[in-house]
Design a protein around this motif. Structure first.
Motif, PDB file in Angstrom:
ATOM      1  N   TYR A  31       6.808  -2.031  -1.059  1.00 16.98           N
ATOM      2  CA  TYR A  31       7.023  -1.177   0.115  1.00 16.98           C
ATOM      3  C   TYR A  31       6.366   0.191  -0.086  1.00 16.98           C
ATOM      4  O   TYR A  31       5.790   0.765   0.851  1.00 16.98           O
ATOM      5  CB  TYR A  31       8.522  -0.997   0.384  1.00 16.98           C
ATOM      6  CG  TYR A  31       9.147  -2.116   1.165  1.00 16.98           C
ATOM      7  CD1 TYR A  31       8.793  -2.342   2.491  1.00 16.98           C
ATOM      8  CD2 TYR A  31      10.121  -2.933   0.597  1.00 16.98           C
ATOM      9  CE1 TYR A  31       9.376  -3.368   3.224  1.00 16.98           C
ATOM     10  CE2 TYR A  31      10.709  -3.960   1.323  1.00 16.98           C
ATOM     11  CZ  TYR A  31      10.332  -4.177   2.625  1.00 16.98           C
ATOM     12  OH  TYR A  31      10.897  -5.191   3.356  1.00 16.98           O
ATOM     13  N   GLY A  32       6.459   0.696  -1.298  1.00 15.98           N
ATOM     14  CA  GLY A  32       5.835   1.986  -1.580  1.00 15.98           C
ATOM     15  C   GLY A  32       4.326   1.946  -1.405  1.00 15.98           C
ATOM     16  O   GLY A  32       3.736   2.891  -0.860  1.00 15.98           O
ATOM     17  N   ARG A  33       3.703   0.874  -1.851  1.00 11.74           N
ATOM     18  CA  ARG A  33       2.250   0.746  -1.683  1.00 11.74           C
ATOM     19  C   ARG A  33       1.878   0.644  -0.210  1.00 11.74           C
ATOM     20  O   ARG A  33       0.856   1.202   0.224  1.00 11.74           O
ATOM     21  CB  ARG A  33       1.743  -0.480  -2.453  1.00 11.74           C
ATOM     22  CG  ARG A  33       1.764  -0.323  -3.966  1.00 11.74           C
ATOM     23  CD  ARG A  33       0.999  -1.444  -4.645  1.00 11.74           C
ATOM     24  NE  ARG A  33       1.638  -2.740  -4.442  1.00 11.74           N
ATOM     25  CZ  ARG A  33       2.566  -3.250  -5.245  1.00 11.74           C
ATOM     26  NH1 ARG A  33       2.990  -2.548  -6.297  1.00 11.74           N
ATOM     27  NH2 ARG A  33       3.078  -4.442  -5.020  1.00 11.74           N
ATOM     28  N   ASP A  34       2.702  -0.052   0.559  1.00 14.22           N
ATOM     29  CA  ASP A  34       2.421  -0.180   1.989  1.00 14.22           C
ATOM     30  C   ASP A  34       2.511   1.169   2.693  1.00 14.22           C
ATOM     31  O   ASP A  34       1.700   1.497   3.569  1.00 14.22           O
ATOM     32  CB  ASP A  34       3.390  -1.170   2.627  1.00 14.22           C
ATOM     33  CG  ASP A  34       3.146  -2.595   2.159  1.00 14.22           C
ATOM     34  OD1 ASP A  34       2.061  -2.869   1.627  1.00 14.22           O
ATOM     35  OD2 ASP A  34       4.057  -3.430   2.333  1.00 14.22           O
ATOM     36  N   LEU A  35       3.510   1.977   2.319  1.00 12.70           N
ATOM     37  CA  LEU A  35       3.636   3.305   2.932  1.00 12.70           C
ATOM     38  C   LEU A  35       2.514   4.222   2.465  1.00 12.70           C
ATOM     39  O   LEU A  35       2.051   5.082   3.225  1.00 12.70           O
ATOM     40  CB  LEU A  35       5.008   3.900   2.590  1.00 12.70           C
ATOM     41  CG  LEU A  35       6.201   3.205   3.268  1.00 12.70           C
ATOM     42  CD1 LEU A  35       7.513   3.808   2.781  1.00 12.70           C
ATOM     43  CD2 LEU A  35       6.095   3.312   4.786  1.00 12.70           C
ATOM     44  N   ALA A  36       2.074   4.059   1.218  1.00 18.94           N
ATOM     45  CA  ALA A  36       0.933   4.842   0.735  1.00 18.94           C
ATOM     46  C   ALA A  36      -0.324   4.485   1.527  1.00 18.94           C
ATOM     47  O   ALA A  36      -1.163   5.355   1.818  1.00 18.94           O
ATOM     48  CB  ALA A  36       0.719   4.601  -0.759  1.00 18.94           C
ATOM     49  N   GLU A  37      -0.454   3.198   1.876  1.00 15.58           N
ATOM     50  CA  GLU A  37      -1.589   2.751   2.706  1.00 15.58           C
ATOM     51  C   GLU A  37      -1.512   3.404   4.079  1.00 15.58           C
ATOM     52  O   GLU A  37      -2.528   3.846   4.639  1.00 15.58           O
ATOM     53  CB  GLU A  37      -1.549   1.235   2.839  1.00 15.58           C
ATOM     54  CG  GLU A  37      -2.733   0.635   3.573  1.00 15.58           C
ATOM     55  CD  GLU A  37      -3.891   0.309   2.647  1.00 15.58           C
ATOM     56  OE1 GLU A  37      -4.841   1.125   2.591  1.00 15.58           O
ATOM     57  OE2 GLU A  37      -3.843  -0.742   2.004  1.00 15.58           O
TER      58      GLU A  37
END
Length: 313
Positions: A31-37
């Motif tokens: 989820y963190g990577r998706d929000l960083a994207e």
């Protein structure tokens, strides 16, 4: 909402996922990577003012960057959940991700055996006198390929025969009295009759001659080693082992035999409507994929045989 505020909200959201929903560290990291994207795509834009058009533009950019539709769909799902949570923290005009869809996934062609490989698979038998389990396997595999049944339809068959004009039994499916047809209940509780080929009828007769009474009191046509109705999973395991012993060039599972049935029948007949009825497809669109398989077969024959199609090594 500036970048610092967006980072703060992201951090709070991920913390709540970890503490309240108790998601795994691996899931939280995803989820963190998706929000960083999302932060990368949004740049300096205020997240509270993002619109459907913005999210659609971000989606198009991800697709243009070569990300597959499955990954994009996962990101959209994560963003949708975040903005749903954010709407309870600050005022949003709407969830900007709601209604935005990932690009359509390319339709994968079903795998089908070559005709010779299918025949070899069906004709491969263990050495020596077959035991009841071997006869059961032969009958199941022949029927899957002969009639294009789903594995769930196969496992649901009963041996309660129904004479012509008689009332149907209260079961998911059964073998007709003469063994020439099976009646199955497919998706959407749609019942259909499917013919049974000669080799499958012979294999069924051999199995029924030795089939013991079911220990669970059912009338199941195919039984496990415990004497109860066989499960789709066991059928899958037995077919996999049989295909390995037969030297099949690919992994074979029950749906491969269903695809092979449809592809080979279409190659021989060209009758798409008939194949649709035999497979139990509600829509002809579901059956049309086999026209692509048929064309692949014809193209391969052309490339191999036509003088102008041969390529120099």
């Amino acid at each position: 909402m500036d970048i610092a505020a967006a980072d703060a909200w992201s951090g709070r959201y991920l913390a709540e996922l970890a503490t309240q929903r108790q998601l795994s560290p691996h899931t939280i990291a995803a989820y963190g990577r998706d929000l960083a994207e999302l932060a990368r795509l949004a740049g300096h834009a205020d997240w509270a003012r993002l619109t459907h058009a913005d999210i659609r533009r971000f989606t198009a950019r991800l697709h243009a960057d070569g990300q597959n539709p499955t990954s994009i769909a996962r990101k959209l799902s994560g963003w949708r959940g975040f903005f749903e949570w954010l709407s309870r923290q600050v005022t949003l005009s709407a969830n900007p991700v709601e209604g935005v869809r990932a690009p359509r996934r390319p339709k994968r062609l079903p795998k089908a055996l070559a005709v010779d490989d299918a025949v070899q698979l069906m004709e491969h038998h263990a050495h020596g006198h077959p035991d009841p389990a071997e006869l059961c396997n032969r009958a199941m595999f022949e029927l899957l390929y002969s009639s294009g049944l789903r594995v769930s339809e196969l496992a649901g068959l009963d041996v309660r025969y129904v004479a012509a004009g008689a009332q149907a039994p209260a079961s998911l499916g059964w073998l007709e009295a003469d063994g020439g047809e099976v009646v199955v209940t497919g998706k959407g509780n749609k019942m259909r009759r499917v013919p049974v080929g000669g080799p499958a009828r012979a294999a069924l007769a051999a199995w029924l001659a030795v089939r013991p009474p079911a220990r669970d009191g059912s009338q199941a046509l195919f039984l496990s080693t415990r004497g109860t109705r066989i499960s789709p999973r066991v059928v899958q395991q037995r077919l996999k082992l049989h295909a390995q012993k037969a030297g099949a060039p690919v992994h074979v599972h029950p749906h491969v035999l269903r695809h092979s049935f449809a592809s080979h029948l279409l190659q021989s007949s060209g009758d798409l409507r008939a194949v649709q009825e035999l497979l139990g497809h509600a829509s002809i669109m579901s059956t049309q994929v086999y026209t692509s398989l048929d064309f692949q077969h014809l193209a391969a024959v052309y490339d191999k045989a036509h003088p102008r199609a041969k390529r120099k090594g």
